[in-house]
Design an enzyme around this catalytic site. Structure first.
Site, mmCIF file in Angstrom:
data_model
loop_
_atom_site.group_PDB
_atom_site.id
_atom_site.type_symbol
_atom_site.label_atom_id
_atom_site.label_comp_id
_atom_site.label_asym_id
_atom_site.label_seq_id
_atom_site.Cartn_x
_atom_site.Cartn_y
_atom_site.Cartn_z
ATOM 1 N N GLU A 43 -16.641 22.209 -18.170
ATOM 2 C CA GLU A 43 -16.888 21.728 -19.571
ATOM 3 C C GLU A 43 -16.095 20.781 -20.019
ATOM 4 O O GLU A 43 -14.859 20.792 -20.217
ATOM 5 C CB GLU A 43 -16.669 23.292 -20.510
ATOM 6 C CG GLU A 43 -17.224 22.672 -22.028
ATOM 7 C CD GLU A 43 -16.996 24.041 -22.845
ATOM 8 O OE1 GLU A 43 -17.528 23.964 -23.944
ATOM 9 O OE2 GLU A 43 -16.424 25.123 -22.769
ATOM 10 N N ASP A 116 -18.600 15.628 -29.827
ATOM 11 C CA ASP A 116 -18.382 14.784 -30.998
ATOM 12 C C ASP A 116 -19.578 13.744 -31.017
ATOM 13 O O ASP A 116 -19.746 12.995 -30.096
ATOM 14 C CB ASP A 116 -17.221 13.919 -30.989
ATOM 15 C CG ASP A 116 -15.980 15.016 -31.145
ATOM 16 O OD1 ASP A 116 -16.060 16.120 -31.666
ATOM 17 O OD2 ASP A 116 -14.813 14.630 -30.635
HETATM 18 C C1 LIG Z 1 -16.949 19.289 -31.836
HETATM 19 S S1 LIG Z 1 -15.740 19.956 -30.728
HETATM 20 C C2 LIG Z 1 -16.543 21.343 -29.880
HETATM 21 C C3 LIG Z 1 -15.679 22.416 -29.184
HETATM 22 C C4 LIG Z 1 -16.378 23.323 -28.327
HETATM 23 N N1 LIG Z 1 -17.038 23.006 -27.323
HETATM 24 C C5 LIG Z 1 -17.381 24.229 -29.165
HETATM 25 O O1 LIG Z 1 -18.424 23.783 -29.026
HETATM 26 O O2 LIG Z 1 -16.949 24.861 -30.028
HETATM 27 C C6 LIG Z 1 -15.666 18.733 -29.528
HETATM 28 C C7 LIG Z 1 -14.367 18.712 -28.637
HETATM 29 O O3 LIG Z 1 -14.306 17.877 -27.431
HETATM 30 C C8 LIG Z 1 -13.117 17.440 -27.349
HETATM 31 N N2 LIG Z 1 -13.302 16.062 -26.925
HETATM 32 C C9 LIG Z 1 -13.961 14.810 -27.437
HETATM 33 N N3 LIG Z 1 -14.164 13.835 -26.718
HETATM 34 C C10 LIG Z 1 -13.452 14.251 -25.506
HETATM 35 C C11 LIG Z 1 -13.079 13.583 -24.348
HETATM 36 N N4 LIG Z 1 -13.335 12.339 -24.226
HETATM 37 N N5 LIG Z 1 -12.426 14.035 -23.481
HETATM 38 C C12 LIG Z 1 -11.994 15.605 -23.458
HETATM 39 N N6 LIG Z 1 -12.278 16.181 -24.753
HETATM 40 C C13 LIG Z 1 -12.902 15.651 -25.722
HETATM 41 C C14 LIG Z 1 -12.463 17.318 -28.821
HETATM 42 O O4 LIG Z 1 -11.324 17.084 -28.886
HETATM 43 C C15 LIG Z 1 -13.010 18.741 -29.627
HETATM 44 O O5 LIG Z 1 -12.182 19.633 -29.312
#
Ligand SMILES: C[S@@+](CC[C@H](N)C(=O)[O-])C[C@H]1O[C@@H](n2cnc3c(N)ncnc32)[C@H](O)[C@@H]1O
Length: 215
Positions: A43, A116
């Site tokens: 994930e 995001d």
């Molecule tokens: C909106 S949150 C969703 C978290 C979780 N998947 C949920 O549905 O509750 C997006 C997550 O993706 C992580 N994220 C965004 N871009 C990323 C990247 N390029 N590599 C790793 N993590 C990333 C952010 O730090 C954040 O914790």
């Protein structure tokens, strides 16, 4: 307090048995992380971890790796795992743009949950379904490419349908309102719980690109 300001987040997560400290050491041999040859699913952007923790509990014969950019977010995930023993779950604290430096043709499926959206055109390459990321994923998949995505964001969903189609994926399943006919096997994420409580529709797709096997 903003999560990103949690002091010593890096120190806290480094002490957990769930964190892979030097993920690049396993390049091309991710099975060694688990000491077995079970398939590996990841994930990207695992956040606080509910989805992957429950996936790992429900599927002991599949190995799961969560990738998350921010150590401060992972502090919460690691805390949830403190009294849980799961041999089939590990966590990597990196930006997923480096994913093809960590894995080489060994991943069976990628989950993208509530990624995001990066709505501005100038940030398109940061979207986890941009062509930049899709090219990277091609290098990590073992054989067929499998991506499962859930989001509340209609524009990101539409964008992803287009980029995936343009990169030869076909769709096994598309849901424009996941909760109108919810299957028992759905595992809620933290963000999903929030958006469902606000009665936002949740979009879901399962995409696959079949790779011709070499003779
Ligand atoms: C909106 S949150 C969703 C978290 C979780 N998947 C949920 O549905 O509750 C997006 C997550 O993706 C992580 N994220 C965004 N871009 C990323 C990247 N390029 N590599 C790793 N993590 C990333 C952010 O730090 C954040 O914790």
């Amino acid at each position: 307090m903003r999560l990103r300001n949690i002091k010593n987040a890096q120190d806290i997560i480094s002490k957990s048995e769930y964190l892979i400290l030097n993920p690049k050491d396993y390049y091309g041999k991710a099975y060694k992380i688990f000491n077995n040859k079970n398939k590996i699913e990841i994930e990207i952007g695992m956040g606080k971890g509910d989805f992957l923790i429950n996936k790992a509990k429900q599927n002991p014969d599949i190995n799961f790796i969560g990738i998350e950019k921010y150590a401060s977010v992972l502090v919460k995930t690691i805390k949830k795992l403190q009294n849980i023993k799961l041999d089939n779950l590990k966590i990597i604290n990196i930006d997923a743009i480096l994913i093809d430096e960590i894995f080489k043709q060994e991943i069976s499926k990628i989950y993208l949950n509530f990624s995001d959206p990066w709505p501005k055109k100038k940030h398109e390459n940061r979207r986890l379904t941009s062509p930049v990321f899709l090219k990277k994923y091609e290098k990590v998949f073992k054989d067929n490419y499998n991506i499962e995505m859930k989001t509340d964001n209609k524009k990101l969903f539409e964008y992803s349908l287009i980029t995936l189609s343009q990169n030869n994926y076909s769709f096994k399943n598309i849901k424009l309102d996941l909760y109108s006919a919810l299957n028992d096997d759905n595992i809620q994420t933290e963000y999903e719980r929030k958006f469902v409580s606000l009665q936002y529709p949740i979009y879901k797709l399962e995409a696959e690109c079949k790779i011709a096997k070499k003779m």
